[in-house]
Design an enzyme around this catalytic site. Sequence first.
Site, PDB file in Angstrom:
ATOM      1  N   TYR A 195     -26.407 -12.613 -65.979  1.00  0.00           N
ATOM      2  CA  TYR A 195     -25.572 -13.533 -66.754  1.00  0.00           C
ATOM      3  C   TYR A 195     -26.271 -13.866 -68.062  1.00  0.00           C
ATOM      4  CZ  TYR A 195     -22.115 -17.383 -67.151  1.00  0.00           C
ATOM      5  OH  TYR A 195     -21.093 -18.216 -67.523  1.00  0.00           O
ATOM      6  N   LYS A 235     -22.445 -10.296 -66.968  1.00  0.00           N
ATOM      7  CA  LYS A 235     -21.466 -11.288 -67.394  1.00  0.00           C
ATOM      8  C   LYS A 235     -21.990 -11.946 -68.665  1.00  0.00           C
ATOM      9  CE  LYS A 235     -19.096 -15.469 -65.786  1.00  0.00           C
ATOM     10  NZ  LYS A 235     -19.016 -16.506 -64.744  1.00  0.00           N
TER      11      LYS A 235
END
Length: 312
Positions: free
Chosen positions: A138, A164
């Site tokens: 992330y 992400k």
Amino acid sequence: MTIERKAPTGILGFPTAPLNENGNIDEKALAVNIDFLINEGLTSIFIACGSGEFHAISRAEYQKMVGIAIETTAGRVPVYTGVGGNITDAVELVKLSEDLGADGYLILPPYLINGEQEGLYNYYKTIVQSSELNAILYNRDNAIVNLDTLQRLVDEFPQIVALKDGHGDMELNLQLVNTIGDRLEWLNGMPFAEITMPAYYTSGFNSYSSAMSNYMPHISKLYFDALVEGNQQLVKEIYVNVLLPINQIRKAKKGYAVSLIKAGMEIQGFPVANTVRPPCVPVEQGHYDELKNIISSALAKYPVAKKETSKL
């Protein structure tokens, strides 16, 4: 056991952490939240992540939420958990997630520290090598890996199936996507991801996390389908009529990225009180009323399609 090295795609579901009148996790409300997302066609459940107030739940509550997610999904969609923060805790949460039957996990940023790239590499390495479960990195806040670091990680660890992005550096995103390509799935994780999805989609990000899907999933799907199909008129219409007005409220106060979801769910009749744990604050009445009007207008313009029922 053979693990399929494939990340969830499409619109990803991020349930909340519903609280009851005593401030405890409302198990029935969480199960309703998860079941609704699956029935509405979301492709996965990400439990105890940002929308699920990862920062504010205890280990026991985390275990309870993951257990409910596994039981409620019943194998219909993959379940990913949130891990991260303190590196020792992150490794323990990965092992707990694995023991409970999760399909993978999303690694949230490390606690407080801004590390060098070598430090971030070792942070992710320590977590990922602790399990064979699928892992999603992330890029957000104090954990932004560059191309060299990400390439090094994906070359060494097949467990890493996606990145992400919640940072919004499109120059970096283009570097990553065009260099690493389909070795990873690329997920838009910006706050209120529908707002930025037109830019992300053209950059190779084919999936996103949808907070709005907790209370208006049919509009999220209508919007995403229009984007994929090139229906720019409908994309613009939903953007202006629904997304921008909601986003204006979301930006009014810090923490609304979490609490506004619960407010929207409560307005839509879900058993979720407009209650969050500090440092987030509940949506104040004026903003709550604004959101209620936006939802009412959105449902009038884009009504929920009636589902056909089979006749015996």
